[in-house]
Each structure stands twice: as C-alpha cells, then as structure tokens.
Design an enzyme around this catalytic site. Sequence first.
Site, PDB file in Angstrom:
ATOM      1  N   ASN A  18       1.000  -1.216  -0.081  1.00 56.14           N
ATOM      2  CA  ASN A  18       0.016   0.008  -0.011  1.00 56.14           C
ATOM      3  C   ASN A  18       0.810   1.158  -0.054  1.00 56.14           C
ATOM      4  OD1 ASN A  18      -1.753   2.109   0.421  1.00 56.14           O
ATOM      5  ND2 ASN A  18      -2.283   1.162   2.432  1.00 56.14           N
ATOM      6  N   TRP A  19       0.912   2.007  -1.000  1.00 49.59           N
ATOM      7  CA  TRP A  19       1.888   3.016  -1.315  1.00 49.59           C
ATOM      8  C   TRP A  19       1.372   4.253  -0.411  1.00 49.59           C
ATOM      9  CZ3 TRP A  19       2.978   2.939  -7.165  1.00 49.59           C
ATOM     10  CH2 TRP A  19       3.804   1.856  -7.719  1.00 49.59           C
ATOM     11  N   LYS A  20       0.093   4.197   0.004  1.00 53.57           N
ATOM     12  CA  LYS A  20      -0.632   5.506   0.633  1.00 53.57           C
ATOM     13  C   LYS A  20      -0.398   6.527  -0.218  1.00 53.57           C
ATOM     14  CE  LYS A  20      -0.115   2.765   5.090  1.00 53.57           C
ATOM     15  NZ  LYS A  20       0.093   3.140   6.507  1.00 53.57           N
ATOM     16  N   HIS A 110      -9.332   0.815   5.569  1.00 50.89           N
ATOM     17  CA  HIS A 110      -7.962   0.999   6.096  1.00 50.89           C
ATOM     18  C   HIS A 110      -8.101   1.973   7.225  1.00 50.89           C
ATOM     19  CE1 HIS A 110      -4.001   2.077   6.653  1.00 50.89           C
ATOM     20  NE2 HIS A 110      -3.435   0.899   5.781  1.00 50.89           N
ATOM     21  N   GLU A 112      -6.510   4.263   8.112  1.00 47.99           N
ATOM     22  CA  GLU A 112      -6.279   5.399   7.836  1.00 47.99           C
ATOM     23  C   GLU A 112      -7.626   6.140   7.565  1.00 47.99           C
ATOM     24  OE1 GLU A 112      -2.694   5.450   5.794  1.00 47.99           O
ATOM     25  OE2 GLU A 112      -1.944   4.429   7.666  1.00 47.99           O
ATOM     26  N   GLU A 182      -4.629  -5.347  10.746  1.00 54.28           N
ATOM     27  CA  GLU A 182      -3.687  -4.199  10.969  1.00 54.28           C
ATOM     28  C   GLU A 182      -3.830  -3.528  12.387  1.00 54.28           C
ATOM     29  OE1 GLU A 182      -1.971  -2.837   7.267  1.00 54.28           O
ATOM     30  OE2 GLU A 182      -3.702  -1.523   7.570  1.00 54.28           O
ATOM     31  N   GLY A 188       3.189   1.989  10.919  1.00 51.34           N
ATOM     32  CA  GLY A 188       4.190   3.036  10.542  1.00 51.34           C
ATOM     33  C   GLY A 188       4.826   3.468  11.852  1.00 51.34           C
ATOM     34  N   SER A 228       4.082  -2.271  10.102  1.00 55.09           N
ATOM     35  CA  SER A 228       5.513  -2.494  10.057  1.00 55.09           C
ATOM     36  C   SER A 228       6.159  -3.636   9.643  1.00 55.09           C
ATOM     37  CB  SER A 228       6.028  -2.007  11.646  1.00 55.09           C
ATOM     38  OG  SER A 228       5.622  -0.579  11.972  1.00 55.09           O
ATOM     39  N   GLY A 249       3.009  -1.323   4.335  1.00 60.08           N
ATOM     40  CA  GLY A 249       3.172   0.271   3.954  1.00 60.08           C
ATOM     41  C   GLY A 249       4.555   0.808   3.507  1.00 60.08           C
ATOM     42  N   GLY A 250       5.052   1.500   4.559  1.00 62.78           N
ATOM     43  CA  GLY A 250       6.511   2.003   4.327  1.00 62.78           C
ATOM     44  C   GLY A 250       7.458   1.197   3.594  1.00 62.78           C
TER      45      GLY A 250
END
Length: 271
Positions: A18-20, A110, A112, A182, A188, A228, A249-250
Amino acid sequence: MTNKTDGNFDRTPLIAGNWKMNMDHAQGIALLQKLAWTLKDAKHDFQRVEVAVFPPFTDLRSVQSLVEGDGLQIVYGAQDLSDQDSGAYTGDISGEFLAKLGCGYALVGHSERRTVHQESDELCRDKIRAAIRHNLTPMLCIGEGLDERQSGNHVAFTLEQLRGSLADLNEKELEGLVVAYEPVWAIGTGEVAGPEDAQEMAAAIREELGTLYSADFARATRVLYGGSVKSSNVASILAGSDVDGALVGGASLDAEEFAKIARFEQHLLSN
Ligand SMILES: O=C[C@H](O)COP(=O)(O)O
C-alpha cells in the site's frame, strides 16, 4: 493443516504493497518497473506467491499501461472506493472507473480511512458492496488501537469490526474476500505485533468467518497481517498457519525491500 516449512500452503499467499499518499505517477512507474525487474531476476513464481500494489488513484492509468504493455504479473488495486457508482459525489471515485483501469482489488476500511475520515463499519459494508458490483475483490482492513490492545479487548474489538463491516453480506457475494488485520498501534510506528499476536488474531478472524458463514468459506479466505512488516520480520509473521500474507506500507516504497518481502519463503526455508 498448513506446513509452510515444507513449502505447502492451503491458500495462495498474498504480499500487498500500500503506497498510501506517496509516489506521483512518474515515481510510481519507476518503482513498479524496478519491482518487476527485481522479481524477474529472482525468478519469482507469481502463481505461488501473489504480489499486488495499491498506488494512489492518480497513478492507476500509468500502472495499467505498464502492467498491460509489459505483460507484468503484478496485480494492482485501489486504496479506497466510493460506496456510490456515479453522481454528485465530489472527490469520490467509483468502483466502475477502477474496474476500467484494470484494478483487481480495492482496500476497504483501512485504519487511516477509519480514523482520519471517520469511516464507519456501515460505510465499509456499503463500499464492499460497491466493490463486488464492479468485480473488484475487497480487501477489508480491521484492527484495534492501543487502548483495546492494552485492555486486552483487542480480539473482541476487531471481530466486532469484522461483523459490522460484513453485516448483511452473504458468502456467495464475498467469494474471494481478503481480510487484512492491522493493529493500528503497529502501523508506521516500527512496532510490530509478535508472530503469536498475528497468528492469534488471524485464527480468531478465520473462526469468526466460519461462524458467520461456512467452514469452507473460512478455510478459503485469506487473512493478511499489516503493521511495520519488513524483510527482517516477514518470515516469522507468516510462519503462523492462519497468516496468509502481508499488507505492507512504508517498506513497499523500496522496490528491493518489497521484493525481499515477497520472497519471504527464502527466509522461511532457511530458518
Ligand atoms: O497498509 C499498510 C499498513 O497501514 C501498514 O503500514 P506500515 O507497513 O507502514 O506500518
């Protein structure tokens, strides 16, 4: 029973990036190209371990051109979709448009979206319905915050989100559903739920799916872990028999690191 160390999987593992809100379309293409080359060099078997990316909406047309033009086996999806199909919904994106751009998946709920945009379980359910209407496979995200984890209420909280987001949806409609667990406190932050925590929740989610639907549905549904995930911890997390992949993610913004995560079997087999 899955015995991953013997190289047998009950369900095809899925490693999703997920590049967000990172990577404009030019950067996204460079990242995807590098990822494809790295996996090709490693002779990655996409039938064995599926690899997906979730770029920002504005990258999707470029991603589609690259994937189709170069015949890539990496699949892709949207980070969100509207619960509506068309009309006066400024800023929203219809599942119909996403399907036309070749998306196979859509993330729903998600954390977020749930925290920054206050999305409810009810809205998630309507978004899942919208995804299904347009032949997009929904990837439903659920997971507890730090308070629920510290009070020991994490399983009950997460299963409540699961039930709320799937309410009134039947097993036939939900075929192919992916659930991503998640824990919000691990997203993150560098904090990662331990392999036992990931397995505990994945097993609880699967059991709940068996209660809500059938044992066959529960057995077929993939449950991912996100929070993470890195190449250094993916193998231990995915060793859990109910953990079928990772939503990253990251670490998905670095092609080599993400390719290493997709190649988690190498770490599994060497442990
Ligand atoms: O969608 C991905 C998750 O939010 C995990 O993000 P992270 O790997 O940066 O913790």
